[in-house]
Design an enzyme around this catalytic site. Sequence first.
Site, PDB file in Angstrom:
ATOM      1  N   SER A  36      21.301  47.318  43.456  1.00 43.69           N
ATOM      2  CA  SER A  36      22.811  46.956  43.312  1.00 43.69           C
ATOM      3  C   SER A  36      22.812  45.624  43.096  1.00 43.69           C
ATOM      4  CB  SER A  36      23.254  47.423  44.893  1.00 43.69           C
ATOM      5  OG  SER A  36      22.495  46.767  45.876  1.00 43.69           O
ATOM      6  N   ASN A  68      21.309  46.972  56.918  1.00 49.92           N
ATOM      7  CA  ASN A  68      22.776  47.682  57.406  1.00 49.92           C
ATOM      8  C   ASN A  68      23.811  46.434  57.843  1.00 49.92           C
ATOM      9  OD1 ASN A  68      21.235  49.616  56.686  1.00 49.92           O
ATOM     10  ND2 ASN A  68      21.356  50.545  58.592  1.00 49.92           N
ATOM     11  N   HIS A 110      69.475  55.293  40.569  1.00 52.01           N
ATOM     12  CA  HIS A 110      69.350  56.607  39.553  1.00 52.01           C
ATOM     13  C   HIS A 110      69.208  56.078  38.223  1.00 52.01           C
ATOM     14  CE1 HIS A 110      69.720  59.245  43.104  1.00 52.01           C
ATOM     15  NE2 HIS A 110      70.828  58.554  43.345  1.00 52.01           N
ATOM     16  N   SER A 143      53.632  43.583  16.627  1.00 54.55           N
ATOM     17  CA  SER A 143      53.097  44.607  15.805  1.00 54.55           C
ATOM     18  C   SER A 143      52.364  44.531  14.468  1.00 54.55           C
ATOM     19  CB  SER A 143      54.389  45.636  15.573  1.00 54.55           C
ATOM     20  OG  SER A 143      54.090  46.691  14.702  1.00 54.55           O
ATOM     21  N   LYS A 175      58.895  42.980  15.613  1.00 56.39           N
ATOM     22  CA  LYS A 175      58.566  43.506  17.030  1.00 56.39           C
ATOM     23  C   LYS A 175      58.171  42.435  17.839  1.00 56.39           C
ATOM     24  CE  LYS A 175      58.640  46.857  18.713  1.00 56.39           C
ATOM     25  NZ  LYS A 175      57.341  47.800  18.822  1.00 56.39           N
ATOM     26  N   ASN A 191      56.810  42.567  21.920  1.00 54.92           N
ATOM     27  CA  ASN A 191      56.224  43.692  22.766  1.00 54.92           C
ATOM     28  C   ASN A 191      56.305  43.114  24.018  1.00 54.92           C
ATOM     29  OD1 ASN A 191      56.881  45.564  20.812  1.00 54.92           O
ATOM     30  ND2 ASN A 191      54.590  45.435  20.343  1.00 54.92           N
ATOM     31  N   GLU A 245      53.402  45.488  30.235  1.00 56.93           N
ATOM     32  CA  GLU A 245      52.840  47.022  30.183  1.00 56.93           C
ATOM     33  C   GLU A 245      51.528  46.965  30.545  1.00 56.93           C
ATOM     34  OE1 GLU A 245      55.648  48.200  26.169  1.00 56.93           O
ATOM     35  OE2 GLU A 245      53.578  47.682  25.904  1.00 56.93           O
ATOM     36  N   TYR A 271      24.875  54.290  59.270  1.00 56.99           N
ATOM     37  CA  TYR A 271      24.811  53.867  58.047  1.00 56.99           C
ATOM     38  C   TYR A 271      24.138  54.890  57.267  1.00 56.99           C
ATOM     39  CZ  TYR A 271      23.905  51.388  53.581  1.00 56.99           C
ATOM     40  OH  TYR A 271      23.941  51.017  52.343  1.00 56.99           O
ATOM     41  N   GLN A 290      26.672  52.003  49.750  1.00 64.99           N
ATOM     42  CA  GLN A 290      26.507  50.734  48.507  1.00 64.99           C
ATOM     43  C   GLN A 290      27.695  51.223  47.458  1.00 64.99           C
ATOM     44  OE1 GLN A 290      22.391  50.369  47.087  1.00 64.99           O
ATOM     45  NE2 GLN A 290      23.220  50.993  45.122  1.00 64.99           N
ATOM     46  N   LYS A 305      31.295  48.565  47.344  1.00 68.49           N
ATOM     47  CA  LYS A 305      31.778  47.075  46.819  1.00 68.49           C
ATOM     48  C   LYS A 305      32.314  47.137  45.340  1.00 68.49           C
ATOM     49  CE  LYS A 305      27.655  46.271  48.587  1.00 68.49           C
ATOM     50  NZ  LYS A 305      27.562  47.289  49.311  1.00 68.49           N
TER      51      LYS A 305
END
Length: 478
Positions: free
Chosen positions: A31, A121, A167, A288, A294, A296, A301, A328, A333, A336
């Site tokens: 790790s 641990n 709405h 674009s 364009k 954008n 987004e 443990y 592992q 993280k």
Amino acid sequence: MTAQPQRKDDRLWGGRFEREPDKRFDAFQRSFAFDRRLLPYEIAVDSVWAIALEKIGIFTGTELKQTLTALVKISKRAQTDTAWLEKFGADAEDVHHFVEKALVEELGPLGWKLHTGRSRNELVATDFRLFVMDAAARVQSAIVELLSAFLEQAKTNLGVPMAGMTHMQHAQPILLSHFLLAHAEAFSRDLTRLQAAAASADACPMGSGALAGNSFGIDRNAIARELGFSRITANSLDAVSDRDFALDYLYALAGIATHLSRLAEDFVILASQEFAYVILPDEYSTGSSLMPQKKNPDAWELIRGKTGRITGALFALLTTLKGLPSSYQRDLQEDKEALFAAHDQIADMLAVATGALAATKFNAERLRAAASNPLLLATEAAEYLVHKGIPFRQAHDIVGKVMREAEKQNVPWTSLPVQTLKKIAPEFEADFAGSLSVDAALASKKVPGGTAPESVRAAISDLQDRIAKLKSKPGAKP
């Protein structure tokens, strides 16, 4: 001094095994590629642990000084010598193994002595808690910067009305500043959740051992104080397996991401030609490859799109934890890597959102025109009748009939003559038409938290005070 036996390998657990681990499995279980991020915290914990060992007679004064000096050297070298970090770390199983290997390289067999009475641990649980406490503080600071951008936009655009929606339909006039401050309130709540996550992490597991505690009479409270914790964990078995603090932090990040996504959605929609309320800044937009005209809203987004990663990290950890027995398990592992990635994504998302918001301009003319649609004043018409003594439900029905009559005549309902209105309800008087305006509708909502200019000014002042408090006392309640 008694000669120290030589170990046949430098693994932290190799003595019980005759054969080497399978190469693919060995790579699979390592790790260091991602938990190396915990190295500053590991060094800090190691240093405090060395001091604790000296206090109980495991280290001599000389050994303590040598160990602390070596830890400082390792820390500095890891920060400045990337080639060494990569090469030396290539054979490290995890961040704990890396530091022990480096200590042995510096000190010889003395480097093995630091691990007395402790387990990986408790080490990783402590390192991880320290990371989350620091990470939460950094994200809080980023949110304060975003709140400052909302504040400046709200102050700049205080006189601009807009069509408030429910709405996704035009509903009632509100101030643009009121809309911006609504988003600011959501991010203020995120600060509270970050503080809760930091408080959840603020307990030191050191002294818990692998699961059962420590046999050497170590001073757990002193260790906690030296590392900046306010308390120690209460149960050694729970301490090594508890990842609730990581869940709390990921939940806080998921809340931030959700609020950023909602903000992004608003800006994407309001920047469209159909609304044209928002003028996208060049610095946070793209074009674009095919259509030259364009512009954008890619910043917004992408923020909206990345939100799924944060939510996914939360669900991933929940899924990992839900089937684990007590104590443990190596599954932990997996706690993280996704959290680190979520933290980094949120940091970028907040930075981009803050910059894009600060650089955005608003089309005040377009906003005012939309807010001036007579349909948005229908509620004010019902309230006019309430002031004439008609129960609201009945007034609501009457205004609905007024709307129907206007549709039949194909004219704006506010242009109906009072004689026509009186046929629907005699309570309509000559003062009715003069009572209907955007400014009057806004001014009437003067309750605290409402959209009246005086209420919004008070909200701006309150946000300004809260930001000042947060900047002067990081971690203060929003």
